[in-house]
Design an enzyme around this catalytic site. Structure first.
Site, short mmCIF file in Angstrom:
data_model
loop_
_atom_site.label_atom_id
_atom_site.label_comp_id
_atom_site.label_asym_id
_atom_site.label_seq_id
_atom_site.Cartn_x
_atom_site.Cartn_y
_atom_site.Cartn_z
N HIS A 149 9.29 -10.28 -23.24
CA HIS A 149 8.69 -11.55 -22.80
C HIS A 149 7.63 -11.36 -21.73
O HIS A 149 7.28 -12.31 -21.04
CB HIS A 149 9.80 -12.49 -22.28
N ARG A 171 7.47 -16.77 -8.37
CA ARG A 171 8.46 -15.81 -8.87
C ARG A 171 8.11 -14.38 -8.44
O ARG A 171 8.99 -13.56 -8.20
CB ARG A 171 8.59 -15.92 -10.39
N ASN A 210 13.71 -9.76 -19.61
CA ASN A 210 13.35 -10.07 -18.22
C ASN A 210 11.90 -9.67 -17.95
O ASN A 210 11.41 -8.70 -18.52
CB ASN A 210 14.28 -9.33 -17.26
N ASP A 250 11.05 -9.28 -14.72
CA ASP A 250 11.07 -8.55 -13.45
C ASP A 250 10.92 -7.05 -13.72
O ASP A 250 11.05 -6.60 -14.86
CB ASP A 250 12.36 -8.87 -12.67
N1 APR Z 1 26.21 -10.48 -14.82
C1 APR Z 1 25.99 -10.54 -16.16
N2 APR Z 1 25.62 -11.67 -16.81
C2 APR Z 1 25.51 -12.78 -16.07
C3 APR Z 1 25.73 -12.81 -14.67
C4 APR Z 1 26.10 -11.58 -14.05
N3 APR Z 1 26.34 -11.52 -12.72
N4 APR Z 1 25.53 -14.09 -14.23
C5 APR Z 1 25.19 -14.82 -15.33
N5 APR Z 1 25.19 -14.04 -16.42
C6 APR Z 1 24.90 -14.40 -17.82
C7 APR Z 1 25.20 -15.83 -18.19
O1 APR Z 1 26.58 -15.98 -18.52
C8 APR Z 1 24.29 -16.00 -19.40
O2 APR Z 1 24.94 -15.57 -20.59
O3 APR Z 1 23.52 -14.23 -18.02
C9 APR Z 1 23.12 -15.08 -19.10
C10 APR Z 1 21.89 -15.84 -18.65
O4 APR Z 1 21.42 -16.59 -19.76
P1 APR Z 1 19.98 -17.24 -19.64
O5 APR Z 1 19.84 -17.89 -18.30
O6 APR Z 1 19.77 -18.06 -20.88
O7 APR Z 1 18.99 -16.00 -19.63
P2 APR Z 1 18.42 -15.21 -20.87
O8 APR Z 1 19.45 -15.11 -21.95
O9 APR Z 1 17.87 -13.94 -20.35
O10 APR Z 1 17.21 -16.16 -21.35
C11 APR Z 1 16.40 -15.66 -22.40
O11 APR Z 1 14.93 -17.56 -22.15
O12 APR Z 1 13.80 -18.98 -20.80
C12 APR Z 1 13.66 -17.88 -21.59
O13 APR Z 1 12.03 -16.25 -21.39
C13 APR Z 1 13.19 -16.72 -20.79
O14 APR Z 1 13.79 -14.39 -21.07
C14 APR Z 1 14.32 -15.71 -20.94
C15 APR Z 1 15.00 -16.15 -22.21
#
Ligand code: APR
Length: 233
Positions: free
Chosen positions: A106, A58, A89, A91
């Site tokens: 995180h 990553r 995030n 990153d």
């Molecule tokens: N712009 C905005 N949002 C977007 C885009 C985009 N271009 N593409 C996707 N998304 C949204 C999706 O609709 C979803 O609601 O981003 C979200 C991603 O959700 P997850 O993949 O669950 O990510 P996240 O909510 O950050 O996960 C939380 O889970 O696995 C753990 O530690 C990890 O920090 C992470 C936590």
């Protein structure tokens, strides 16, 4: 009287348009990697080398991407607001975009910490991205990714809650609101404080008053939000 306080909670979605995969979208990170093997405390105990390799991969990916217009739009808002970013995030795109206040819930991909002393943290640089279970820091400690694994506490949730409780405006960008305690931050907004939620596929916010959903990707959603916020300021 300082500038109004704009508190922003971001998830993987804000980095999607930079080319970093989210976790739970189709083709997301958790589709290719068993999360409990590569991102949990049990997984790290069971196979630390696999976990180090996952984060090494990553980090190499992260070096190939850059902040997108949504990250930069948040920096622009610092002209009219005191902007505080709380991010799930790992990153460093908010920092690379130039955001002044970034709180990671995180952990951080470009940092490693002592296995025995969580306060001892070192930054990695582009020439030294890879770690193994045998990696030692400058002090001689065995080191691990500076990431909050599942099954581990989220030490920065307390300062995050304090920030949300002081927000004049609260913004949520690109998170599925699946993972606690981050997903619970919404509940600490003072009554009457407006909440904007930018996500092309927003999770339900039923039961939370005053949420304005902007059903757009982060870059386009931030354009709309910037117009709303600079008109109200
Ligand atoms: N712009 C905005 N949002 C977007 C885009 C985009 N271009 N593409 C996707 N998304 C949204 C999706 O609709 C979803 O609601 O981003 C979200 C991603 O959700 P997850 O993949 O669950 O990510 P996240 O909510 O950050 O996960 C939380 O889970 O696995 C753990 O530690 C990890 O920090 C992470 C936590």
């Amino acid at each position: 009287m300082g500038k109004p306080k704009l508190v922003v909670s971001t998830g993987a979605g804000i980095s999607a348009e930079s080319g970093i995969k989210t976790f739970r979208d189709a083709g997301g990170l958790w589709e290719n990697y068993p999360v409990m093997q590569v991102a949990s405390a049990d997984g790290f105990r069971r196979d630390p080398a696999l976990v180090h390799q996952f984060y090494n991969h990553r980090r190499h990916e992260l070096l190939k991407v850059k902040p997108n217009a949504a990250h930069l739009a948040l920096v622009e808002l610092e002209r009219d607001y005191d902007v505080y970013i709380i991010t799930q995030n790992v990153d460093d795109l908010h920092e690379r975009a130039g955001s002044a206040n970034v709180l990671h819930l995180h952990g951080e991909l470009m940092k490693i910490r002592s296995v025995s002393d969580p306060e001892y943290i070192e930054s990695l640089d582009a020439d030294h991205l890879d770690t193994t279970p045998q990696t030692r820091g400058r002090r001689g400690d065995l080191m691990r990714p500076h990431i909050v694994f599942f099954q581990e506490a989220v030490p920065n949730i307390e300062p995050a809650v304090e920030l949300v409780a002081q927000a004049d405006i609260f913004v949520v960008i690109g998170t599925s609101l699946n993972v606690y305690p981050a997903a619970g931050l919404l509940h600490y907004v003072r009554p009457g404080v407006p909440i904007y939620y930018i996500d092309p596929n927003p999770a339900s916010t039923v039961g939370i008053p005053d949420v304005h959903v902007i059903k757009e990707p982060a870059t386009r959603g931030m354009e709309q939000l910037a117009k709303i916020l600079t008109s109200r300021h």
